[in-house]
Design an enzyme around this catalytic site. Structure first.
Site, PDB file in Angstrom:
ATOM      1  N   ASP A 103      15.198  14.958  22.572  1.00 46.89           N
ATOM      2  CA  ASP A 103      14.366  15.956  23.262  1.00 46.89           C
ATOM      3  C   ASP A 103      15.067  17.304  23.285  1.00 46.89           C
ATOM      4  O   ASP A 103      14.442  18.345  23.136  1.00 46.89           O
ATOM      5  CB  ASP A 103      14.084  15.522  24.703  1.00 46.89           C
ATOM      6  CG  ASP A 103      13.110  14.350  24.759  1.00 46.89           C
ATOM      7  OD1 ASP A 103      12.423  14.111  23.744  1.00 46.89           O
ATOM      8  OD2 ASP A 103      13.050  13.683  25.801  1.00 46.89           O
ATOM      9  N   GLU A 104      16.378  17.272  23.469  1.00 44.25           N
ATOM     10  CA  GLU A 104      17.136  18.517  23.504  1.00 44.25           C
ATOM     11  C   GLU A 104      16.954  19.263  22.185  1.00 44.25           C
ATOM     12  O   GLU A 104      16.698  20.468  22.161  1.00 44.25           O
ATOM     13  CB  GLU A 104      18.618  18.205  23.757  1.00 44.25           C
ATOM     14  CG  GLU A 104      19.433  19.417  24.109  1.00 44.25           C
ATOM     15  CD  GLU A 104      20.895  19.081  24.380  1.00 44.25           C
ATOM     16  OE1 GLU A 104      21.250  17.879  24.422  1.00 44.25           O
ATOM     17  OE2 GLU A 104      21.689  20.018  24.526  1.00 44.25           O
TER      18      GLU A 104
END
Ligand SMILES: *[C@@H]1O[C@H](CO)[C@@H](O)[C@H](O)[C@H]1NC(C)=O
Ligand SMILES: *[C@@H]1O[C@H](CO)[C@@H](O)[C@H](O)[C@H]1NC(C)=O
Ligand SMILES: *[C@@H]1O[C@H](CO)[C@@H](O)[C@H](O)[C@H]1NC(C)=O
Ligand SMILES: CC(=O)N[C@H]1CO[C@H](CO)[C@@H](O)[C@@H]1O
Length: 497
Positions: free
Chosen positions: A167-168
């Site tokens: 997600d980062e």
């Protein structure tokens, strides 16, 4: 009789002209208030709780335009004092306390009436990922303490969580493409989706992890490295991978630990560190190095010992030592493989390299798209400078000074040998901290996603509404004109009689 007939038509036409003219005026006013009167600005707050420190970002957008692309801007950043929240294992409440002053600063900026509707998030990254690997209950305690503090503020607190590495990377990709207007463009009166070739990749180097995200030319063959989004009616399939323990600080610690272990055979002698400048000397506590799950202990090491380190300023040996922290052999014989056995299609398109990529290259004056051989020369020459000279050249920057050589060379090894950029693709990388006045990182993409500010479907509704007002305006303008001309004609013939 004829006169009153003409009179009636004349009066009717004047009436029509007046009514239609008035309608047109109202439409123009409606359009103008939409454009001119600023709707109340809205705000969102994101804490980026990184491994070495926490930053706060306040974003702002006009309340009537939240579905437009590229209208969210950065209104404030605040650097939280003290270390990253993962360092507060022995006193979790202090982790929460440390965030207060930045949030107070943000609330001064945001009008009070809007505080209750200001979405506020805390996302933590690889530092907390590592802690939750090492001791899950400590990580939970810290997040709970942080949530408890933040939920006492009069904002719409959405919670504190640990972001997955994937997600980062994905949110960093969304941020940079959103800010550059690559997801949607407004051109000749309508919203258009830019060509796929315009999309840019994201290279992020944090303290504990590093992320690479881009849209490859071909298919993504390993589903675990793929994220898909539907944004403004278009589907995106993005390759992304996060390498834990390959962030800048973890690499520097792993490097030191490796050199310390290799020295074991010659007990007591100082560690000769090729990435520190010649003449540099320091005594470092060995124990703190082994706190990290990125470093595997060998039992024979005495962790209470202090370590004496001597710089040798040898960039060639430094590169060799850095390479040993990668597992390249696990990719041998595989076609699309980066390192540590991780699948990666060939890099494709333009890339933005931010966070520690930017900070390191900014210090070395390498952010103006210098060719690869210039970059190499500059880093090597810097590494070969004696420590005495380096120290006097950059007063007040002692904290990181001894590490720029190692992180400069690490960036080169990571980008060229790890991600497989070449002399040919090197010019596609831009080292930049900001784009359009907004810091590049995962935080904006994270907030846009969680608040649903990037709709999955195209902006047809907005376009249709705008189009119909415009059409109606034209119709009424024509009607007004026709009625006035008609009335004038009648009046002319009438007075001829
Ligand atoms: C995690 O930390 C707690 C308190 O800090 C300690 O009591 C516990 O033993 C630790 N657990 C592990 C698995 O190290
Ligand atoms: C590298 O990876 C391979 C395969 O995953 C593994 O067998 C090997 O032990 C690793 N080497 C090192 C030095 O970690
Ligand atoms: C970067 O440029 C500045 C100004 O030109 C100079 O003072 C500084 O020494 C340079 N830094 C490096 C690492 O070369
Ligand atoms: C990349 C990512 O995490 N996207 C998320 C955005 O938000 C929706 C729901 O609001 C999620 O389903 C996506 O996974």
């Amino acid at each position: 009789m004829g006169r009153s007939w003409k009179e009636r038509v004349f009066m009717t036409l004047l009436g029509v002209a007046a009514a239609s003219g008035l309608t047109m005026l109202i439409l123009i006013l409606v359009k103008a208030t939409n454009v001119l009167l600023p709707a109340d600005a809205k705000f969102g707050i994101v804490f980026d709780a990184g491994s070495s420190h926490t930053s706060l970002f306040v974003y702002q957008w006009p309340g009537n335009k939240e579905k437009d692309t590229g209208v969210v801007s950065q209104a404030l950043t605040c650097q939280v004092e003290g270390p990253g929240i993962s360092s507060y294992t022995s006193d979790p409440t202090q982790a929460g306390e440390s965030l207060k002053s930045c949030l107070e600063e943000a609330l001064v900026l945001i009008p009070q009436a809007q505080h209750p509707e200001t979405p506020t998030f805390l996302g933590s990254t690889a530092g907390m990922r590592l802690l939750s690997q090492k001791n899950g209950s400590q990580a939970r305690d810290i997040l709970a303490a942080v949530s408890q503090t933040l939920s006492k503020f009069p904002v719409d607190f959405w919670g504190a969580k640990i972001l997955a590495g994937q997600d980062e990377g994905a949110f960093g990709w969304i941020t940079i493409n959103y800010v550059l207007g690559m997801l949607l463009k407004y051109s000749s009166g309508q919203w258009i989706l830019p060509e796929e070739g315009m999309l840019v990749g994201a290279l992020d180097l944090g303290g504990a992890s590093t992320q690479i995200s881009f849209v490859p030319q071909g298919p993504i063959l390993d589903q675990s490295t793929q994220v898909t989004f539907r944004l403004y009616g278009a589907n995106y399939s993005v390759y992304t991978h996060s390498y834990l323990c390959f962030g800048r600080d973890q690499i520097l610690n792993r490097l030191l630990a490796k050199l310390a272990q290799d020295r074991l055979s010659s007990q007591g002698a100082p560690v000769r560190h090729p990435c520190y400048h010649s003449g540099y000397q320091a005594t470092l506590p060995l124990g703190s190095l082994y706190d990290s799950p990125c470093i595997h202990t060998t039992d024979s090491l005495n962790h209470t010992q202090n370590l004496t380190v001597e710089g040798t300023g040898n960039p060639g040996n430094c590169v060799v030592a850095l390479r040993s922290l990668f597992n390249f052999s696990s990719c041998e014989g595989q076609e699309h493989c980066a390192f540590n056995g991780v699948y990666q299609p060939p890099v494709h398109g333009q890339f933005y390299a931010f966070s520690n990529f930017y900070y390191t290259f900014h210090f070395l004056n390498l952010t103006s798209r210098q060719p690869l051989n210039t970059v190499n020369d500059t880093v090597w020459k810097f590494c070969q400078k004696p420590w005495k000279l380096v120290e006097v050249s950059y007063p007040g920057q002692e904290r990181w000074l001894r590490d720029y050589c190692a992180s400069g060379l690490y960036i080169l090894v990571l980008l060229l040998e790890g991600y497989k950029f070449s002399e040919e693709t090197w010019p596609n990388i831009q080292f930049q901290k900001q784009a359009g006045g907004t810091d590049i990182g995962w935080t904006l993409g994270f907030m846009l996603n969680l608040t649903g500010m990037i709709p999955a479907e195209a902006l047809t509704q907005w376009r249709a509404q705008s189009y119909s007002i415009w059409t109606a305006g034209v119709v009424f303008a024509v009607l007004t004109l026709v009625a006035i001309l008609g009335a004038a004609a009648i009046h002319f013939f009438w007075t001829q009689d």
